[in-house]
Write a protein that holds these residues in place. Structure first.
Motif, PDB file in Angstrom:
ATOM      1  N   ALA A   1      13.909  51.688  25.800  1.00  0.00           N
ATOM      2  CA  ALA A   1      13.489  52.328  24.840  1.00  0.00           C
ATOM      3  C   ALA A   1      14.279  51.532  23.923  1.00  0.00           C
ATOM      4  CB  ALA A   1      14.735  53.872  24.622  1.00  0.00           C
ATOM      5  N   VAL A   2      15.061  50.619  23.446  1.00  0.00           N
ATOM      6  CA  VAL A   2      16.036  49.440  22.764  1.00  0.00           C
ATOM      7  C   VAL A   2      14.642  48.456  22.693  1.00  0.00           C
ATOM      8  CG1 VAL A   2      17.712  48.222  22.270  1.00  0.00           C
ATOM      9  CG2 VAL A   2      18.412  49.690  22.800  1.00  0.00           C
ATOM     10  N   PHE A   3      14.438  48.084  23.585  1.00  0.00           N
ATOM     11  CA  PHE A   3      12.912  46.850  22.744  1.00  0.00           C
ATOM     12  C   PHE A   3      11.967  47.978  22.408  1.00  0.00           C
ATOM     13  CE2 PHE A   3      14.828  43.941  25.868  1.00  0.00           C
ATOM     14  CZ  PHE A   3      15.372  43.638  25.866  1.00  0.00           C
ATOM     15  N   ARG A   4      11.305  48.934  23.197  1.00  0.00           N
ATOM     16  CA  ARG A   4      10.146  49.570  22.101  1.00  0.00           C
ATOM     17  C   ARG A   4      10.821  49.654  21.077  1.00  0.00           C
ATOM     18  NH1 ARG A   4       9.636  53.386  26.001  1.00  0.00           N
ATOM     19  NH2 ARG A   4      11.196  55.517  24.231  1.00  0.00           N
ATOM     20  N   THR A   5      11.681  49.818  20.548  1.00  0.00           N
ATOM     21  CA  THR A   5      11.988  50.829  19.405  1.00  0.00           C
ATOM     22  C   THR A   5      11.689  48.962  18.660  1.00  0.00           C
ATOM     23  OG1 THR A   5      13.867  51.933  19.825  1.00  0.00           O
ATOM     24  CG2 THR A   5      13.700  51.322  17.324  1.00  0.00           C
ATOM     25  N   VAL A   6      12.268  47.997  18.619  1.00  0.00           N
ATOM     26  CA  VAL A   6      11.828  46.661  18.644  1.00  0.00           C
ATOM     27  C   VAL A   6      10.625  46.252  19.202  1.00  0.00           C
ATOM     28  CG1 VAL A   6      12.698  44.105  18.823  1.00  0.00           C
ATOM     29  CG2 VAL A   6      14.485  45.688  19.157  1.00  0.00           C
ATOM     30  N   ALA A   7      10.339  46.067  19.434  1.00  0.00           N
ATOM     31  CA  ALA A   7       8.414  45.579  19.339  1.00  0.00           C
ATOM     32  C   ALA A   7       7.537  46.906  18.106  1.00  0.00           C
ATOM     33  CB  ALA A   7       7.849  46.520  20.582  1.00  0.00           C
TER      34      ALA A   7
ATOM     35  N   LEU B   1       2.872  39.965  18.848  1.00  0.00           N
ATOM     36  CA  LEU B   1       2.336  38.443  20.165  1.00  0.00           C
ATOM     37  C   LEU B   1       4.293  39.341  20.327  1.00  0.00           C
ATOM     38  CD1 LEU B   1       0.818  35.835  20.044  1.00  0.00           C
ATOM     39  CD2 LEU B   1       0.349  36.959  21.398  1.00  0.00           C
ATOM     40  N   TYR B   2       4.663  39.661  19.873  1.00  0.00           N
ATOM     41  CA  TYR B   2       6.687  39.199  20.155  1.00  0.00           C
ATOM     42  C   TYR B   2       6.511  40.602  20.354  1.00  0.00           C
ATOM     43  CZ  TYR B   2       8.617  34.920  18.548  1.00  0.00           C
ATOM     44  OH  TYR B   2       8.904  33.374  18.415  1.00  0.00           O
ATOM     45  N   GLY B   3       6.176  41.390  19.284  1.00  0.00           N
ATOM     46  CA  GLY B   3       5.400  43.300  19.835  1.00  0.00           C
ATOM     47  C   GLY B   3       5.616  43.442  21.370  1.00  0.00           C
ATOM     48  N   THR B   4       5.132  42.406  21.648  1.00  0.00           N
ATOM     49  CA  THR B   4       4.070  42.947  23.202  1.00  0.00           C
ATOM     50  C   THR B   4       5.254  42.636  23.981  1.00  0.00           C
ATOM     51  OG1 THR B   4       1.882  42.362  23.204  1.00  0.00           O
ATOM     52  CG2 THR B   4       2.725  42.105  25.164  1.00  0.00           C
ATOM     53  N   PHE B   5       6.176  40.996  23.765  1.00  0.00           N
ATOM     54  CA  PHE B   5       6.996  40.220  24.244  1.00  0.00           C
ATOM     55  C   PHE B   5       7.967  41.250  24.754  1.00  0.00           C
ATOM     56  CE2 PHE B   5      11.230  38.692  24.687  1.00  0.00           C
ATOM     57  CZ  PHE B   5      11.058  37.630  25.524  1.00  0.00           C
ATOM     58  N   PHE B   6       8.239  42.431  23.257  1.00  0.00           N
ATOM     59  CA  PHE B   6      10.010  42.608  23.771  1.00  0.00           C
ATOM     60  C   PHE B   6       9.741  44.241  24.796  1.00  0.00           C
ATOM     61  CE2 PHE B   6      11.930  40.479  20.573  1.00  0.00           C
ATOM     62  CZ  PHE B   6      13.038  40.228  21.179  1.00  0.00           C
ATOM     63  N   MET B   7       8.239  44.988  24.004  1.00  0.00           N
ATOM     64  CA  MET B   7       7.661  45.705  25.377  1.00  0.00           C
ATOM     65  C   MET B   7       7.806  45.697  26.674  1.00  0.00           C
ATOM     66  SD  MET B   7       6.309  48.960  24.134  1.00  0.00           S
ATOM     67  CE  MET B   7       5.287  49.166  22.666  1.00  0.00           C
ATOM     68  N   ASP B   8       7.287  45.074  26.908  1.00  0.00           N
ATOM     69  CA  ASP B   8       6.441  44.946  28.488  1.00  0.00           C
ATOM     70  C   ASP B   8       8.081  44.081  28.647  1.00  0.00           C
ATOM     71  OD1 ASP B   8       4.393  45.104  28.087  1.00  0.00           O
ATOM     72  OD2 ASP B   8       3.459  43.031  28.698  1.00  0.00           O
ATOM     73  N   ALA B   9       8.850  43.798  28.507  1.00  0.00           N
ATOM     74  CA  ALA B   9      10.009  42.759  28.932  1.00  0.00           C
ATOM     75  C   ALA B   9      11.092  44.285  29.256  1.00  0.00           C
ATOM     76  CB  ALA B   9      11.105  42.518  27.782  1.00  0.00           C
ATOM     77  N   GLY B  10      10.793  45.068  27.992  1.00  0.00           N
ATOM     78  CA  GLY B  10      11.571  46.557  28.233  1.00  0.00           C
ATOM     79  C   GLY B  10      10.717  47.536  29.707  1.00  0.00           C
ATOM     80  N   LYS B  11      10.154  47.323  30.018  1.00  0.00           N
ATOM     81  CA  LYS B  11       9.824  48.308  31.183  1.00  0.00           C
ATOM     82  C   LYS B  11       9.690  47.722  31.708  1.00  0.00           C
ATOM     83  CE  LYS B  11       4.592  49.311  28.820  1.00  0.00           C
ATOM     84  NZ  LYS B  11       3.543  48.450  28.515  1.00  0.00           N
TER      85      LYS B  11
END
Ligand code: ADP
Ligand code: MG
Length: 215
Positions: A66-72, A86-96
Motif C-alpha cells: 500500500a505504501v509503495f502503491r501510493t508512491v507509485a 518507469l520509477y512508478g512501475t518500479f515502486f508498484m511492482d516492488a510493492g506487489k
C-alpha cells in the motif's frame, strides 16, 4: 530485524532528499544528452510522493504494497518524462513482490528490487548497456541476490548494492544510448553519464542510508 513500513517511508524520504539536493546536477547531466528536466521532474514527483505517504505512519492497513502503491501513483501523476512512469512501475511492482513475504528481510528486499527492475524493463524495454536506469539497477539487484544467498545482514547487503549501483552508473559514461531521448544523439551520447542511472544510484544509496541501523 526485518524492515517496517516506516523504514520504507524513510527510504522514500531519503531518496527525495538526495534528489532535491542533487537536482541541479541531474538537470546538468540531462542537459548534456537530453532535455534538461530530469532533476526537476523527479524532484517534483518525489516531493508529492513524500506528501502522500506522510500521516499514514502507524496505520495498520498500510502494508508495504500500500505504501509503495501510493508512491507509485504519486510518481506517475507528477513526475512526467520517461522516468516518471518507469520509477512508478518500479515502486508498484516492488510493492506487489513484498506481498509474498511475511517479513521484509534481505530475501524480501532482493525480491522487491528484482520485481522493480523487471517492471522497468517490461515497460521501457531497455537491455543492459543501453545507457539507462537499468545499468545502475541491475548490478544492485544482482548484488542483493548474492547477499541474500550468502546470508549477509540487510544493512550490509544494501550498502554493497549501493556500491554496485554507483559502479553501474559510472560505467554508463562511455556507452552510446540506445533508449530514450539520449538515443537520438547516437554516437554523441558517448562521454556523458546517464542522468537516470545517476538518480537510480541515489535510489539505492538512499536505502542504504535509511536502513543503516537495521540489523
Ligand atoms: P525524458 O527523457 O522524457 O526527458 P527524464 O529526463 O525524466 O525523461 O529521464 C531521462 C532518463 O530516463 C534517462 O537518463 C534514462 O536513464 C531513463 N530512460 C529513458 N528511457 C528509458 C527506457 N526505455 N528504459 C529505462 N530507462 C529509460
Ligand atoms: Mg529529460
Amino acid at each position: 530485524m526485518p524492515l517496517t513500513e516506516n523504514d520504507l517511508r524513510a527510504w522514500v524520504r531519503a531518496f527525495a532528499e538526495r534528489v532535491s539536493e542533487q537536482r541541479q546536477y541531474l538537470t546538468k547531466l540531462d542537459s548534456a544528452i537530453g532535455d534538461g528536466d530530469h532533476g526537476q521532474n523527479l524532484n517534483r514527483g518525489l516531493a508529492h510522493a513524500v506528501e502522500q505517504i506522510s500521516g499514514s505512519e502507524g496505520d495498520a492497513n498500510e502494508d508495504a504494497s500500500a505504501v509503495f502503491r501510493t508512491v507509485a501513483m504519486a510518481l506517475i501523476s507528477k513526475t512526467g518524462g520517461a522516468s516518471g512512469p518507469l520509477y512508478g512501475t518500479f515502486f508498484m511492482d516492488a510493492g506487489k513482490a513484498a506481498k509474498g513475504y511475511e517479513e521484509l528481510d534481505v530475501d524480501a528486499v532482493a525480491a522487491m528490487f528484482r520485481a522493480g527492475l523487471e517492471g522497468v524493463q517490461r515497460r521501457g524495454k531497455a537491455e543492459p548497456n543501453d545507457k539507462t536506469m537499468v545499468d545502475a539497477l541491475l548490478p544492485a539487484v544482482k548484488t542483493l541476490e548474492a547477499a541474500a544467498e550468502a546470508g549477509t545482514p540487510l544493512a550490509e547487503a544494501v550498502t554493497q548494492a549501493a556500491d554496485a549501483a554507483q559502479a553501474g552508473m559510472e560505467a554508463t559514461t562511455p556507452l552510446e544510448a540506445r533508449k530514450g531521448r539520449a538515443s537520438y544523439l547516437g554516437e554523441r551520447s558517448k562521454g556523458h553519464q546517464d542522468p537516470g542511472a545517476t538518480s537510480t544510484y541515489y535510489l539505492v544509496a538512499a536505502a542504504s542510508e535509511a536502513w543503516k541501523d537495521v540489523a
